[in-house]
Design a protein around this motif. Structure first.
Motif, PDB file in Angstrom:
ATOM      1  N   PRO A  69      52.180  39.687  42.656  1.00 44.48           N
ATOM      2  CA  PRO A  69      51.350  39.029  42.006  1.00 44.48           C
ATOM      3  C   PRO A  69      53.109  38.725  40.696  1.00 44.48           C
ATOM      4  O   PRO A  69      53.167  37.192  40.624  1.00 44.48           O
ATOM      5  CB  PRO A  69      50.619  39.333  40.666  1.00 44.48           C
ATOM      6  CG  PRO A  69      50.034  40.044  41.473  1.00 44.48           C
ATOM      7  CD  PRO A  69      51.149  41.062  42.114  1.00 44.48           C
TER       8      PRO A  69
ATOM      9  N   GLU B 147      54.890  34.464  40.405  1.00 43.55           N
ATOM     10  CA  GLU B 147      55.673  34.020  38.970  1.00 43.55           C
ATOM     11  C   GLU B 147      56.917  33.869  38.960  1.00 43.55           C
ATOM     12  O   GLU B 147      56.895  32.979  38.448  1.00 43.55           O
ATOM     13  CB  GLU B 147      54.902  34.738  38.072  1.00 43.55           C
ATOM     14  CG  GLU B 147      53.660  35.003  37.656  1.00 43.55           C
ATOM     15  CD  GLU B 147      52.682  36.179  36.800  1.00 43.55           C
ATOM     16  OE1 GLU B 147      54.351  37.102  36.716  1.00 43.55           O
ATOM     17  OE2 GLU B 147      51.150  36.171  36.078  1.00 43.55           O
TER      18      GLU B 147
ATOM     19  N   SER C 227      57.508  30.662  41.240  1.00 42.51           N
ATOM     20  CA  SER C 227      56.768  29.611  40.558  1.00 42.51           C
ATOM     21  C   SER C 227      57.694  28.673  39.614  1.00 42.51           C
ATOM     22  O   SER C 227      58.269  29.180  38.555  1.00 42.51           O
ATOM     23  CB  SER C 227      55.978  29.469  39.973  1.00 42.51           C
ATOM     24  OG  SER C 227      54.921  29.112  39.879  1.00 42.51           O
TER      25      SER C 227
ATOM     26  N   GLU D 220      52.317  29.487  35.173  1.00 39.82           N
ATOM     27  CA  GLU D 220      50.858  29.503  34.621  1.00 39.82           C
ATOM     28  C   GLU D 220      49.959  28.622  35.082  1.00 39.82           C
ATOM     29  O   GLU D 220      48.956  28.217  35.600  1.00 39.82           O
ATOM     30  CB  GLU D 220      50.365  28.506  32.893  1.00 39.82           C
ATOM     31  CG  GLU D 220      51.533  29.075  31.935  1.00 39.82           C
ATOM     32  CD  GLU D 220      51.161  29.082  30.077  1.00 39.82           C
ATOM     33  OE1 GLU D 220      50.513  27.713  30.170  1.00 39.82           O
ATOM     34  OE2 GLU D 220      52.034  29.563  29.311  1.00 39.82           O
TER      35      GLU D 220
ATOM     36  N   LEU E 294      49.949  29.212  37.890  1.00 45.02           N
ATOM     37  CA  LEU E 294      49.119  29.537  39.396  1.00 45.02           C
ATOM     38  C   LEU E 294      48.142  30.012  38.819  1.00 45.02           C
ATOM     39  O   LEU E 294      46.866  30.481  40.078  1.00 45.02           O
ATOM     40  CB  LEU E 294      50.074  31.260  39.556  1.00 45.02           C
ATOM     41  CG  LEU E 294      51.573  31.480  40.080  1.00 45.02           C
ATOM     42  CD1 LEU E 294      51.942  32.899  39.815  1.00 45.02           C
ATOM     43  CD2 LEU E 294      51.058  30.796  41.444  1.00 45.02           C
ATOM     44  N   VAL E 295      47.344  30.457  38.274  1.00 46.39           N
ATOM     45  CA  VAL E 295      46.027  30.283  37.007  1.00 46.39           C
ATOM     46  C   VAL E 295      44.596  29.121  37.807  1.00 46.39           C
ATOM     47  O   VAL E 295      43.704  29.370  37.557  1.00 46.39           O
ATOM     48  CB  VAL E 295      45.742  31.543  36.085  1.00 46.39           C
ATOM     49  CG1 VAL E 295      46.944  32.746  36.220  1.00 46.39           C
ATOM     50  CG2 VAL E 295      46.723  30.164  34.618  1.00 46.39           C
ATOM     51  N   LYS E 296      45.731  27.744  37.866  1.00 42.62           N
ATOM     52  CA  LYS E 296      44.604  26.271  37.763  1.00 42.62           C
ATOM     53  C   LYS E 296      44.592  26.014  39.476  1.00 42.62           C
ATOM     54  O   LYS E 296      45.611  26.804  40.534  1.00 42.62           O
ATOM     55  CB  LYS E 296      46.039  26.230  37.291  1.00 42.62           C
ATOM     56  CG  LYS E 296      45.915  26.160  36.038  1.00 42.62           C
ATOM     57  CD  LYS E 296      46.462  25.239  35.235  1.00 42.62           C
ATOM     58  CE  LYS E 296      46.913  25.561  33.395  1.00 42.62           C
ATOM     59  NZ  LYS E 296      47.810  24.560  32.803  1.00 42.62           N
TER      60      LYS E 296
ATOM     61  N   VAL F 174      45.750  39.746  44.307  1.00 42.48           N
ATOM     62  CA  VAL F 174      46.545  38.527  43.412  1.00 42.48           C
ATOM     63  C   VAL F 174      45.148  38.170  43.089  1.00 42.48           C
ATOM     64  O   VAL F 174      45.603  36.733  42.603  1.00 42.48           O
ATOM     65  CB  VAL F 174      47.213  37.147  44.506  1.00 42.48           C
ATOM     66  CG1 VAL F 174      48.260  38.152  45.052  1.00 42.48           C
ATOM     67  CG2 VAL F 174      45.569  37.429  45.792  1.00 42.48           C
TER      68      VAL F 174
ATOM     69  N   LYS G 260      44.334  38.566  39.896  1.00 41.61           N
ATOM     70  CA  LYS G 260      44.521  38.423  39.039  1.00 41.61           C
ATOM     71  C   LYS G 260      45.346  37.015  38.286  1.00 41.61           C
ATOM     72  O   LYS G 260      44.328  36.259  37.034  1.00 41.61           O
ATOM     73  CB  LYS G 260      45.526  38.925  37.759  1.00 41.61           C
ATOM     74  CG  LYS G 260      46.972  39.008  39.095  1.00 41.61           C
ATOM     75  CD  LYS G 260      47.838  38.813  38.218  1.00 41.61           C
ATOM     76  CE  LYS G 260      48.354  38.068  36.792  1.00 41.61           C
ATOM     77  NZ  LYS G 260      49.494  38.575  36.365  1.00 41.61           N
ATOM     78  N   PHE G 261      44.853  35.880  39.177  1.00 41.06           N
ATOM     79  CA  PHE G 261      45.382  34.506  39.373  1.00 41.06           C
ATOM     80  C   PHE G 261      43.532  33.431  39.444  1.00 41.06           C
ATOM     81  O   PHE G 261      43.877  32.444  39.313  1.00 41.06           O
ATOM     82  CB  PHE G 261      46.011  33.813  40.123  1.00 41.06           C
ATOM     83  CG  PHE G 261      47.186  34.286  40.023  1.00 41.06           C
ATOM     84  CD1 PHE G 261      48.014  34.626  39.303  1.00 41.06           C
ATOM     85  CD2 PHE G 261      47.658  35.462  40.886  1.00 41.06           C
ATOM     86  CE1 PHE G 261      49.773  35.210  38.562  1.00 41.06           C
ATOM     87  CE2 PHE G 261      49.367  35.985  41.091  1.00 41.06           C
ATOM     88  CZ  PHE G 261      49.906  35.975  40.046  1.00 41.06           C
ATOM     89  N   GLN G 262      42.691  34.675  40.300  1.00 36.49           N
ATOM     90  CA  GLN G 262      41.387  33.596  39.966  1.00 36.49           C
ATOM     91  C   GLN G 262      40.683  33.784  38.824  1.00 36.49           C
ATOM     92  O   GLN G 262      41.043  34.427  38.285  1.00 36.49           O
ATOM     93  CB  GLN G 262      40.434  34.762  40.846  1.00 36.49           C
ATOM     94  CG  GLN G 262      39.222  34.120  41.164  1.00 36.49           C
ATOM     95  CD  GLN G 262      38.419  35.044  42.614  1.00 36.49           C
ATOM     96  OE1 GLN G 262      39.038  34.869  43.309  1.00 36.49           O
ATOM     97  NE2 GLN G 262      37.572  35.566  42.244  1.00 36.49           N
TER      98      GLN G 262
ATOM     99  N   ASN H 289      38.685  28.320  40.199  1.00 36.23           N
ATOM    100  CA  ASN H 289      40.289  28.667  40.925  1.00 36.23           C
ATOM    101  C   ASN H 289      40.071  30.364  41.370  1.00 36.23           C
ATOM    102  O   ASN H 289      40.014  31.251  41.652  1.00 36.23           O
ATOM    103  CB  ASN H 289      41.342  29.087  39.889  1.00 36.23           C
ATOM    104  CG  ASN H 289      42.657  29.277  40.429  1.00 36.23           C
ATOM    105  OD1 ASN H 289      42.726  28.888  41.575  1.00 36.23           O
ATOM    106  ND2 ASN H 289      43.473  30.141  40.001  1.00 36.23           N
TER     107      ASN H 289
END
Length: 246
Positions: free
Chosen positions: A96, A100, A103, A107, A109-111, A138, A140-142, A146
């Motif tokens: 994760p 980040e 990227s 932020e 990544l959570v969308k 991964v 944590k991005f869900q 999403n």
């Protein structure tokens, strides 16, 4: 040159080749961290070295292919993003943070993109069990809108995945090359919003083999990464797809 000296020189040549091969094998074996379950070489390879590494594996496992077919599967150095600035071990728990770092907008990544079944990130693994581990890593991005989507054969039938992709927003998809190709070709997996392709390259199994160390995983990976939908965008400034090796 006398016949005797010529024979000595000829005998020495294979010996030098064997020495180089042994040295290369030693260096590669020395990079395998069984405790962490990773090949640390990938953390030290820049874009050109990665391209060379891929080409070597293609030559090794694609011996039944023509030079033209090999060329079609080859990934150029300028298609690969350099990630040598990442100094942490390329273990699952650090993935994760890696995403980040590379990227432009962490932020995001959570969308998930508004279009259903159109992730911004695809993570490619060599096997279903490994892909399942990555999904957990991964997650944590869900979020509510999403999904981190399982796109591999184990656990889910393709019909279920097609239904899921068509009915849900997904930001990150994790899968194996063969299943990802199938979902792209049947139209369920859209690449319209794809921003990055991440290859689970460093991971090694109990036999110290990674995704590029076996023909059964390397060749499907090569065919996936060299699809025109991707190669045209690796170097496209307007709508690029970053190719990252973790």
């Amino acid at each position: 040159m006398s016949n005797t000296r010529k024979r000595v020189a000829e005998d020495a040549a294979p010996s030098k080749k064997k020495h180089k091969k042994r040295k290369a094998n030693f260096q590669e074996n020395d990079a395998l961290d069984a405790e962490l379950g990773i090949n640390t070489l990938f953390g030290r390879m820049d874009s050109q070295l990665l391209a060379d590494h891929l080409a070597q594996k293609l030559t090794r496992f694609g011996s039944d292919l023509s030079p033209v077919e090999i060329s079609d599967l080859t990934i150029s150095a300028n298609s690969i993003q350099d990630t040598t600035s990442w100094q942490e071990p390329r273990t699952l728990d650090k993935l994760p943070d890696f995403l980040e770092k590379f990227s432009e907008d962490p932020e995001s990544l959570v969308k998930a993109p508004k279009k259903h079944g159109s992730p911004h990130t695809l993570i490619v693994a060599g096997a279903g069990l490994r892909a399942a581990d990555i999904v957990r890593a991964v997650r944590k991005f869900q979020g509510k809108d999403n999904l981190v989507t399982k796109l591999f054969a184990k656990h889910m039938k393709i019909e279920e995945q097609v239904k899921l992709l068509k009915g849900k927003k997904t930001g990150i998809g994790v899968g194996t090359p063969a299943r990802l190709i199938e979902l792209i070709e049947n139209g369920a997996l859209s690449l319209d919003n794809l921003q990055r392709l991440v290859v689970d390259a460093s991971h090694i199994d109990q036999k110290k083999r990674g995704v590029m160390d076996m023909k059964d995983t390397m060749m499907p990976l090569a065919r996936f990464l060299s699809r025109k939908e991707f190669t045209q965008r690796y170097v496209d400034e307007a709508k690029p797809v970053a190719l990252l090796f973790y």
